[in-house]
Design a protein around this motif. Structure first.
Motif, PDB file in Angstrom:
ATOM      1  N   GLN A 132      43.440  33.224  41.223  1.00 60.66           N
ATOM      2  CA  GLN A 132      43.454  34.346  41.242  1.00 60.66           C
ATOM      3  C   GLN A 132      44.607  35.167  40.380  1.00 60.66           C
ATOM      4  OE1 GLN A 132      44.747  35.789  44.988  1.00 60.66           O
ATOM      5  NE2 GLN A 132      42.363  35.009  46.121  1.00 60.66           N
ATOM      6  N   ALA A 133      44.489  34.351  38.454  1.00 53.77           N
ATOM      7  CA  ALA A 133      44.888  35.042  37.889  1.00 53.77           C
ATOM      8  C   ALA A 133      44.400  34.886  36.754  1.00 53.77           C
ATOM      9  CB  ALA A 133      46.546  33.833  38.062  1.00 53.77           C
ATOM     10  N   LEU A 134      44.969  35.842  35.418  1.00 50.93           N
ATOM     11  CA  LEU A 134      45.070  35.649  34.409  1.00 50.93           C
ATOM     12  C   LEU A 134      45.543  34.733  33.174  1.00 50.93           C
ATOM     13  CD1 LEU A 134      44.135  39.564  33.127  1.00 50.93           C
ATOM     14  CD2 LEU A 134      42.658  37.314  33.736  1.00 50.93           C
ATOM     15  N   LEU A 135      45.368  33.733  32.358  1.00 50.50           N
ATOM     16  CA  LEU A 135      46.183  33.778  31.873  1.00 50.50           C
ATOM     17  C   LEU A 135      46.024  33.893  30.380  1.00 50.50           C
ATOM     18  CD1 LEU A 135      46.424  29.565  31.316  1.00 50.50           C
ATOM     19  CD2 LEU A 135      46.051  30.866  29.823  1.00 50.50           C
ATOM     20  N   SER A 136      47.161  34.090  29.603  1.00 46.23           N
ATOM     21  CA  SER A 136      46.914  35.111  28.358  1.00 46.23           C
ATOM     22  C   SER A 136      47.562  33.883  27.448  1.00 46.23           C
ATOM     23  CB  SER A 136      46.651  35.953  28.127  1.00 46.23           C
ATOM     24  OG  SER A 136      48.341  36.491  28.622  1.00 46.23           O
ATOM     25  N   ALA A 137      47.817  34.143  25.743  1.00 43.77           N
ATOM     26  CA  ALA A 137      48.318  33.423  25.383  1.00 43.77           C
ATOM     27  C   ALA A 137      50.022  34.381  25.410  1.00 43.77           C
ATOM     28  CB  ALA A 137      48.853  34.670  23.618  1.00 43.77           C
ATOM     29  N   ASP A 138      50.608  35.363  26.546  1.00 46.53           N
ATOM     30  CA  ASP A 138      51.064  36.271  26.686  1.00 46.53           C
ATOM     31  C   ASP A 138      52.028  35.639  28.489  1.00 46.53           C
ATOM     32  OD1 ASP A 138      51.945  37.310  24.536  1.00 46.53           O
ATOM     33  OD2 ASP A 138      51.182  39.192  25.598  1.00 46.53           O
ATOM     34  N   GLY A 139      51.089  34.588  28.911  1.00 46.67           N
ATOM     35  CA  GLY A 139      51.275  34.267  30.100  1.00 46.67           C
ATOM     36  C   GLY A 139      50.048  33.722  31.080  1.00 46.67           C
ATOM     37  N   ILE A 140      50.881  33.932  32.500  1.00 46.82           N
ATOM     38  CA  ILE A 140      49.816  34.129  33.902  1.00 46.82           C
ATOM     39  C   ILE A 140      50.530  35.327  33.482  1.00 46.82           C
ATOM     40  CG2 ILE A 140      49.186  32.856  35.598  1.00 46.82           C
ATOM     41  CD1 ILE A 140      50.434  29.647  34.139  1.00 46.82           C
ATOM     42  N   GLU A 141      49.656  35.989  34.679  1.00 46.16           N
ATOM     43  CA  GLU A 141      49.660  37.062  35.573  1.00 46.16           C
ATOM     44  C   GLU A 141      48.461  36.574  36.660  1.00 46.16           C
ATOM     45  OE1 GLU A 141      51.092  39.983  35.292  1.00 46.16           O
ATOM     46  OE2 GLU A 141      51.446  40.193  33.809  1.00 46.16           O
ATOM     47  N   TYR A 142      49.298  36.871  37.879  1.00 46.10           N
ATOM     48  CA  TYR A 142      48.392  37.087  38.582  1.00 46.10           C
ATOM     49  C   TYR A 142      47.942  38.467  40.155  1.00 46.10           C
ATOM     50  CZ  TYR A 142      50.765  32.108  39.782  1.00 46.10           C
ATOM     51  OH  TYR A 142      50.633  30.706  38.882  1.00 46.10           O
ATOM     52  N   LEU A 143      46.694  38.433  40.317  1.00 44.99           N
ATOM     53  CA  LEU A 143      46.089  40.351  40.019  1.00 44.99           C
ATOM     54  C   LEU A 143      46.806  40.074  41.413  1.00 44.99           C
ATOM     55  CD1 LEU A 143      43.346  39.520  37.451  1.00 44.99           C
ATOM     56  CD2 LEU A 143      45.159  40.491  37.653  1.00 44.99           C
ATOM     57  N   GLU A 144      46.203  41.292  42.169  1.00 41.03           N
ATOM     58  CA  GLU A 144      46.627  41.947  43.363  1.00 41.03           C
ATOM     59  C   GLU A 144      44.896  42.482  44.511  1.00 41.03           C
ATOM     60  OE1 GLU A 144      49.240  43.231  45.508  1.00 41.03           O
ATOM     61  OE2 GLU A 144      50.779  42.451  43.144  1.00 41.03           O
ATOM     62  N   PRO A 145      44.971  42.188  45.095  1.00 38.81           N
ATOM     63  CA  PRO A 145      43.551  42.067  45.537  1.00 38.81           C
ATOM     64  C   PRO A 145      42.934  43.068  45.367  1.00 38.81           C
ATOM     65  CG  PRO A 145      45.851  41.871  47.525  1.00 38.81           C
ATOM     66  CD  PRO A 145      46.100  42.130  46.422  1.00 38.81           C
ATOM     67  N   SER A 146      43.409  44.062  45.548  1.00 44.80           N
ATOM     68  CA  SER A 146      42.248  45.805  44.853  1.00 44.80           C
ATOM     69  C   SER A 146      42.022  44.622  42.603  1.00 44.80           C
ATOM     70  CB  SER A 146      42.950  46.926  44.194  1.00 44.80           C
ATOM     71  OG  SER A 146      44.850  46.616  43.609  1.00 44.80           O
ATOM     72  N   SER A 147      42.623  44.380  42.303  1.00 40.89           N
ATOM     73  CA  SER A 147      42.204  43.965  40.792  1.00 40.89           C
ATOM     74  C   SER A 147      41.669  42.837  41.015  1.00 40.89           C
ATOM     75  CB  SER A 147      43.170  43.425  40.362  1.00 40.89           C
ATOM     76  OG  SER A 147      43.930  45.061  40.547  1.00 40.89           O
ATOM     77  N   LEU A 148      41.695  42.179  41.974  1.00 40.52           N
ATOM     78  CA  LEU A 148      40.679  40.878  42.355  1.00 40.52           C
ATOM     79  C   LEU A 148      38.814  41.538  42.055  1.00 40.52           C
ATOM     80  CD1 LEU A 148      43.069  38.439  44.056  1.00 40.52           C
ATOM     81  CD2 LEU A 148      41.892  38.043  41.817  1.00 40.52           C
ATOM     82  N   GLU A 149      38.974  42.729  43.478  1.00 38.12           N
ATOM     83  CA  GLU A 149      37.614  43.010  43.659  1.00 38.12           C
ATOM     84  C   GLU A 149      37.105  43.195  42.492  1.00 38.12           C
ATOM     85  OE1 GLU A 149      38.388  46.297  46.515  1.00 38.12           O
ATOM     86  OE2 GLU A 149      39.322  44.973  48.049  1.00 38.12           O
ATOM     87  N   ALA A 150      37.462  44.009  41.946  1.00 34.77           N
ATOM     88  CA  ALA A 150      36.289  44.548  40.271  1.00 34.77           C
ATOM     89  C   ALA A 150      36.055  43.457  39.674  1.00 34.77           C
ATOM     90  CB  ALA A 150      37.497  45.462  39.771  1.00 34.77           C
ATOM     91  N   TYR A 151      37.385  42.445  39.939  1.00 31.34           N
ATOM     92  CA  TYR A 151      36.523  41.420  38.705  1.00 31.34           C
ATOM     93  C   TYR A 151      35.986  40.083  39.678  1.00 31.34           C
ATOM     94  CZ  TYR A 151      40.263  40.642  35.623  1.00 31.34           C
ATOM     95  OH  TYR A 151      41.241  41.408  34.640  1.00 31.34           O
ATOM     96  N   HIS A 152      35.337  40.397  41.264  1.00 29.49           N
ATOM     97  CA  HIS A 152      34.482  40.331  41.756  1.00 29.49           C
ATOM     98  C   HIS A 152      33.091  41.142  41.296  1.00 29.49           C
ATOM     99  CE1 HIS A 152      37.816  37.920  44.160  1.00 29.49           C
ATOM    100  NE2 HIS A 152      37.831  36.931  43.826  1.00 29.49           N
TER     101      HIS A 152
END
Length: 772
Positions: A132-152
């Motif tokens: 439940q996270a986004l990994l990029s060159a700047d680091g790791i971001e753990y997403l909120e449930p509302s944002s995860l629904e859009a990804y799902h």
């Protein structure tokens, strides 16, 4: 006087009139074609230009479609390759960041590369469903449930590559207006993650602005559902909304049509970006397409007429500007505006100044040529006296070539002219006239050689003897060389005896092709004087005609003695021991019995004593301890003589010399080291460094090795490499910048650095760099 001023005034007036009239004519000729072009452009070209504008506008639309489709196609290909990379394999489904910190950092660095794969991409993220996270060159971001629904919801789509709008890219609520989603694996219905490429809005706006032909129109992109991909600006919102509604209702495909809005007619073109599912629309006011043509025609006509009116004024101003360089040149050469010469005399004045400069240049060249003979004379004196012992053959020939004396394909011989009979009755000169005699004999000898076409250089020994170093082609036969020198010797005897009224003896030396052997030739020539017949007034002695046995009986190792004394003067321990051994070997070879060896050592002892007096080493045992000459004569055999001379004479001198030299050498080396530390990035030669430290190149090189343990060149290289290591590990400078800053070319720097450290500069930075 009045006539001169009248001429001056007339020429000044003519000068100004000439420039002004010439410029007026040029401007008139230039303006007439411009008027014709303006009329033809306005009357004939208006309709044709409008047609070409429409064609260009249509072509621009097609180019935009190809450009956008090409960029999306490129992104698709690149992401397909990355998805097949083992780094983004299925192991990431159960991946924990804390347990794999090194691999996580490598993934973050890789995302930087992924993000730079296209100009259209702003940032790249790796979405991991399980974490439940986004990994990029700047680091790791753990997403909120509302944002995860859009990804799902997005990952549930059947396609592996698609677009998503207003997708969250951080836990702080930041969103990407347009994102490209690439599922991992791309063919899976239940992917463990996806690549999320945030498209750069500025890049989209720049591409969309490419469609817009003027400032009064509009350009925008529509999604499949009809929404704007990016909201248009406030100034274009009304036109964009009306045009969007019209396109969606009446034109579902693509094409070009007129559209009226607020009393303005627009040319509208639209088409499809197939890979993105976008519809692009651009509208340009018809007046903007035709107005530039009309305005350009009018402005060309107006500017042409204005040019005609300003021709006279500009000609006056330009005439002053055109004459300004001539005035500056005159001022530079010694006159000014108030005192400049008449126009017709200006070139004459410049010519006179130029001739003055040329005469001064010629004078300097003549002075340089006049100094060459003195330079040659100094070089020859050093050469024949053995002071150039340390120079090799190539170096000697190079110096001769520099002094204008060709040495290639040449062989050399020496004529020694010895004058005597100064105390005989009827002598023209006194004892104090020895230098005058030598000077006169040298001039006469040089003139005779020149008149006979012989390549010869004078050596004045200032002791009633002069030498002629003669050169001849190596292709001359032995008989031709012999006849040349015999004839020269006869002429010398005849002329010198008549002019100076002294006895003349000429010794003809053997020929040699090695310049380094000339000191040895001089020694042999001086020895040959002892074969002069006392009963003869004038005599020519050819060394090639002497009986070899006679020469052997009279020989002494002068060359070995001179070489030994030379290295002793330099304080070289090993070389002194080696050359003393060579001297003894040669002395034993040419001596018939032990007495000759003792006599030779006594002569060497006298030469060393003379050298010590010259150098000021009066504390040597030779001056303090008893009768060393008697000690030498009392030694029982030659072996004892060798050891005694080395222990009693040579070693004490070398020890005292080196002790005196070490203090000065350390000071000079410390000064040289400080100089190199300050200017290591420059190529400072040994000669330049020794000159700035007020010493000789030989002494600096020898002292540098003794004090620092390194040769001069090796020390500079280590200094540069150490500085390069510091810059590599503590600064973000590029490797080529570091190479230039320490005085190396990039390619050569890599070779030297790897030879010293075993690693390339890049490998060294990776291993030892302190920069985060």
């Amino acid at each position: 006087m009045s006539k001169r001023w009248t001429l001056r005034a007339k020429t000044g007036m003519l000068r100004g009139e000439y420039f002004r009239k010439s410029l007026v004519l040029v401007l008139l000729i230039t303006c007439i074609p411009a008027i014709i072009i303006a009329a033809s452009n306005y009357v004939i070209g208006k309709n044709e230009i409008e047609k070409q504008v429409f064609k260009t506008h249509t072509l621009r639309i097609a180019q935009f479609a190809d450009m956008m489709n090409s960029q999306f196609d490129q992104i698709s290909i690149v992401m397909s390759r990355w998805s097949n990379n083992p780094m983004f394999g299925s192991y990431l489904e159960n991946y924990t960041f804390l347990d794999h910190i090194d691999e996580t950092q490598e993934l973050m660095q890789t995302m930087t590369v992924v993000g730079s794969s296209s100009l259209l991409v702003n940032d790249a993220y790796l979405f991991l469903n399980e974490q439940q996270a986004l990994l990029s060159a700047d680091g790791i971001e753990y997403l909120e449930p509302s944002s995860l629904e859009a990804y799902h919801d997005d990952l549930s789509q059947n396609t592996g590559l698609f677009l998503s709008y207003n997708l969250a890219i951080s836990a702080r609520g930041n969103t990407s207006p347009v994102s490209i989603i690439f599922k991992l694996p791309w063919h899976s219905k239940h992917p463990f993650g996806a690549f999320v490429l945030a498209i750069n809005p500025a890049e989209i706006e720049r591409n969309v602005a490419y469609l817009q032909a003027g400032d009064k129109g509009t350009s925008f992109l529509l999604q499949r559902a009809g929404q704007f991909v990016l909201e248009p600006s406030a100034g274009q919102a009304g036109l964009s909304a009306a045009l969007k509604q019209h396109v969606l209702e009446h034109h579902p495909d693509q094409g070009t049509f007129p559209f009226k809005w607020k009393k303005e007619t627009y040319i509208v073109s639209f088409g499809q970006v197939e890979l993105a599912g976008w519809t692009y629309v651009t509208a340009t006011p018809l007046s903007e397409l035709t107005e530039p043509v009309v305005l350009s025609s009018r402005w060309i006509l107006i500017c042409s007429l204005a040019g005609l009116m300003l021709a006279l004024l500009l000609s006056w101003y330009a005439s002053l500007r055109l004459y300004k360089p001539i005035g500056r040149l005159l001022a530079l050469l010694g006159t000014d505006r108030n005192g400049e010469p008449a126009a017709e005399r200006e070139m004459e004045f410049l010519e006179q100044k130029w001739m003055t400069v040329m005469n001064e240049t010629r004078t300097l060249k003549e002075r340089l040529q006049q100094s060459v003979p003195s330079l040659r004379e100094g070089f020859l004196l050093q050469l024949v006296q053995g002071h150039l012992y340390a120079s090799n053959e190539a170096s000697l020939r190079h110096r001769m070539d520099q002094l204008g004396w060709p040495s290639e394909d040449r062989q050399f011989s020496l004529l020694l002219i010895q004058l005597s009979g100064l105390h005989e009755d009827g002598a023209r000169f006194r004892e104090d006239d020895r230098q005058l005699i030598s000077f006169a004999a040298g001039n006469i000898s040089e003139e005779l050689a020149s008149s006979r076409g012989i390549e010869a250089n004078l050596i004045n020994f200032q002791d009633m003897s002069v030498g002629l170093l003669c050169a001849a082609s190596i292709h001359m036969t032995a008989k031709e060389r012999k006849d040349m020198l015999q004839g020269m010797s006869q002429a010398l005897i005849s002329t010198l005896s008549e002019v100076l009224r002294l006895r003349v003896t000429v010794i003809i030396c053997r020929w040699t092709e090695e310049i380094g052997r000339i000191p040895e030739l001089l020694e042999q020539t001086r020895q040959a004087i002892s074969y002069r017949a006392l009963q003869e007034t004038h005599q020519i002695i050819a060394m090639e005609d002497l009986i070899p046995l006679q020469l052997n009986d009279a020989q002494y190792p002068f060359v070995q003695e001179k070489e030994l004394l030379h290295v002793m003067r330099l304080g070289l321990n090993e070389e002194s021991a080696l050359l003393f051994t060579e001297y003894m070997n040669e002395l034993e070879r040419i001596s018939m019995h032990e007495l000759s060896v003792r006599q030779g050592l006594l002569q060497l002892l006298g030469s060393v004593r003379h050298m010590l007096i010259e150098l000021g080493f009066v504390s040597h045992p030779l001056f303090k301890e008893g009768n060393l000459y008697g000690d030498l004569l009392a030694l029982p055999d030659i072996l004892a003589m060798r050891g005694w001379f080395m222990d009693k004479i040579i070693k004490p001198y070398l020890d005292e010399f080196n002790q005196a030299q070490n203090i000065g050498a350390r000071r000079v080396v410390e000064e040289a080291v400080q100089l190199l530390k300050n200017e290591y990035m420059r190529d400072i030669s040994l000669e330049e460094c020794s000159e700035r430290c007020h010493t000789s190149p030989f002494m600096l090189s020898r002292s540098f090795k003794q004090v620092t343990g390194f040769h001069y060149i090796d020390y500079i290289m280590r200094l540069r490499i150490d500085k390069a290591k510091e810059l590599i590990t503590t600064t973000p400078l590029k490797i080529n910048e570091i190479a230039e800053s320490v005085g190396y070319q990039h390619s050569y720097f890599n070779k030297v650095f790897k030879g010293e450290t075993g690693m390339t500069p890049t490998e060294y930075r990776k291993k030892y760099s302190h920069i985060e």
